[in-house]
Design a protein around this motif. Structure first.
Motif, mmCIF file in Angstrom:
data_model
loop_
_atom_site.group_PDB
_atom_site.id
_atom_site.type_symbol
_atom_site.label_atom_id
_atom_site.label_comp_id
_atom_site.label_asym_id
_atom_site.label_seq_id
_atom_site.Cartn_x
_atom_site.Cartn_y
_atom_site.Cartn_z
ATOM 1 N N UNK A 45 24.597 3.232 35.575
ATOM 2 C CA UNK A 45 25.895 2.635 35.231
ATOM 3 C C UNK A 45 26.627 3.588 34.288
ATOM 4 N N UNK A 46 27.872 3.937 34.667
ATOM 5 C CA UNK A 46 28.651 4.834 33.819
ATOM 6 C C UNK A 46 30.112 4.390 33.797
ATOM 7 N N UNK A 47 30.866 4.950 32.845
ATOM 8 C CA UNK A 47 32.299 4.680 32.779
ATOM 9 C C UNK A 47 32.954 5.020 34.114
ATOM 10 N N UNK A 48 33.822 4.125 34.558
ATOM 11 C CA UNK A 48 34.515 4.328 35.828
ATOM 12 C C UNK A 48 35.427 5.556 35.744
ATOM 13 N N UNK A 84 35.203 -1.240 27.738
ATOM 14 C CA UNK A 84 34.395 -0.331 28.555
ATOM 15 C C UNK A 84 34.425 -0.842 29.984
ATOM 16 N N UNK A 85 34.802 0.028 30.913
ATOM 17 C CA UNK A 85 34.864 -0.329 32.330
ATOM 18 C C UNK A 85 33.844 0.534 33.052
ATOM 19 N N UNK A 86 32.804 -0.117 33.569
ATOM 20 C CA UNK A 86 31.695 0.637 34.151
ATOM 21 C C UNK A 86 31.540 0.376 35.643
ATOM 22 N N UNK A 87 30.930 1.340 36.311
ATOM 23 C CA UNK A 87 30.565 1.164 37.706
ATOM 24 C C UNK A 87 29.265 1.914 37.976
ATOM 25 N N UNK A 131 37.583 2.955 27.899
ATOM 26 C CA UNK A 131 36.636 4.049 28.187
ATOM 27 C C UNK A 131 36.863 5.253 27.276
ATOM 28 N N UNK A 172 42.792 1.790 35.360
ATOM 29 C CA UNK A 172 41.830 2.735 35.945
ATOM 30 C C UNK A 172 41.669 2.558 37.450
ATOM 31 N N UNK A 173 41.640 1.297 37.919
ATOM 32 C CA UNK A 173 41.321 1.048 39.319
ATOM 33 C C UNK A 173 41.902 -0.274 39.787
ATOM 34 N N UNK A 222 27.458 3.284 45.989
ATOM 35 C CA UNK A 222 27.258 1.905 46.460
ATOM 36 C C UNK A 222 27.604 1.758 47.937
ATOM 37 N N UNK A 228 32.035 -4.103 42.273
ATOM 38 C CA UNK A 228 31.183 -3.048 41.727
ATOM 39 C C UNK A 228 31.589 -2.591 40.343
ATOM 40 N N UNK A 229 32.470 -3.356 39.691
ATOM 41 C CA UNK A 229 32.972 -2.969 38.370
ATOM 42 C C UNK A 229 32.575 -4.044 37.354
ATOM 43 N N UNK A 230 32.208 -3.610 36.165
ATOM 44 C CA UNK A 230 31.887 -4.550 35.089
ATOM 45 C C UNK A 230 32.593 -4.115 33.814
ATOM 46 N N UNK A 231 32.887 -5.088 32.972
ATOM 47 C CA UNK A 231 33.662 -4.822 31.752
ATOM 48 C C UNK A 231 32.962 -5.405 30.527
ATOM 49 N N UNK A 275 28.346 -6.186 37.643
ATOM 50 C CA UNK A 275 28.994 -5.288 38.610
ATOM 51 C C UNK A 275 28.337 -5.372 39.985
ATOM 52 N N UNK A 286 25.779 -5.574 32.197
ATOM 53 C CA UNK A 286 26.935 -5.021 32.918
ATOM 54 C C UNK A 286 26.570 -4.745 34.378
#
Lengths: 66, 252
Positions: free
Chosen positions: B45-48, A58-61, A6, A25-26, B57, A31-34, B90, B86
């Motif tokens: 969708x954004x960086x965690x 990139x780690x997104x949620x 990130x 990060x977590x 959610x 609910x997380x995608x990479x 997710x 993504x």
């Protein structure tokens, strides 16, 4: 090796997996995608996908938006 | 009256689709979503962010609201396709509100990149709901490309200017074989009612509710407005006349 997670540089042991990068990060997987270098890595492959030096992770949620 | 909205084979009793942007807190958002009666709500969708407390959610899950990820913030088809993939990973949904903007000042949708991304996402099995300008020709092309709905704007995102070109919205509705969802520009309840009176199948709004003085009350107003506008559309309005037409007998 050095990977970017990130947008932030991280030092990870050689052979570290996508799962280990996410863990910086977590602990949550739901609910997380990479994406690594612009390609999605599905959740089922996080443990078996090794990162290479200079990879961009990139780690997104989901967040509020739209 | 059974009057469900059907998108991509899925039924919705509510014709009000909510966004989640702009709410001051998840508590305020939660109350507004409950008051709106929505069954479908967008997220970005954004960086965690490890320091973030609570998740949008969780709010949607608790309320039983279906999540519709968007590609907000993308400027190219390439970015939008990756973001959609993504989101699918997710959130375990192949639905996507496709949003590819052209510049940060107007946030107007880029038609070329949007069409390109729509074709790629449809080919990849997504249920695609593209955000577009009020352009009947583009709406038709996107339907032909396999999109599950089209989402023309009323006015720029967050502007609250209402529906700037009602005639074009009517042209889109007349030609469409997929749901038309008025997206962006709604400022107050009468704008949402007008969208439905023009024949739109649903309304998507966020800012008008989340940045209102009382978001839950505005959400309730929007819910009523969408229902009223829909009923008026189905009822069939009287023709406009230049002169009066007496509603009482003229002879004593």
């Amino acid at each position: 090796m050095n990977v970017t997670i990130n947008g932030v540089a991280h030092e990870l042991p050689s052979g570290a997996t996508v799962a280990e990068a996410v863990k910086t990060l977590t602990e949550t997987r739901n609910g997380v995608a990479v994406a690594v270098n612009g390609e999605v890595v599905s959740r089922g492959a996080w443990d078996s996908t090794a990162l290479a030096d200079a990879d961009a992770v990139e780690v997104l949620t989901a967040v509020q938006g739209g | 009256m059974d009057d469900d909205l059907i998108i991509g084979g899925e039924k919705f009793a509510s014709r009000l689709i909510m966004g989640t942007g702009g709410a001051p807190s998840l508590e305020v958002l939660d109350a507004a979503l409950a008051a709106s009666g929505t069954e479908l709500t967008t997220v970005a969708m954004r960086r965690l962010d490890p320091s973030a407390r609570g998740s949008v959610l969780d709010v949607l899950r608790r309320r039983g609201i279906r999540v519709l990820p968007n590609t907000a913030g993308c400027f190219t088809a390439q970015e939008a396709v990756l973001t959609a993939r993504l989101a699918r990973e997710a959130l375990e949904t192949d639905w996507v509100k496709l949003e590819v903007i052209s510049d940060e000042r107007t946030l107007l949708p880029d038609p070329i990149e949007t069409f390109d991304a729509a074709e790629r996402l449809v080919a990849d099995g997504f249920t695609v709901l593209p955000y577009i300008g009020d352009d009947p020709a583009l709406a038709r092309r996107l339907e032909q490309a396999g999109c599950a709905a089209v989402m023309p704007l009323g006015a720029p995102i967050g502007s609250g200017l209402g529906i700037r070109n009602p005639h074009n919205i009517e042209l889109i509705v007349e030609a469409a074989g997929v749901p038309v969802i008025l997206d962006a520009g709604i400022g107050t309840a009468s704008d949402a009612a007008l969208a439905m009176e023009l024949g739109c199948d649903a309304v998507l709004l966020a800012t008008a509710v989340t940045r209102a003085q009382r978001p839950d009350l505005m959400a309730q107003a929007m819910r009523s407005a969408v229902a009223a506008g829909r009923a008026a559309r189905l009822a069939g309005r009287i023709p406009r006349r230049r002169y009066a037409e007496a509603s009482s007998p003229m002879t004593p």
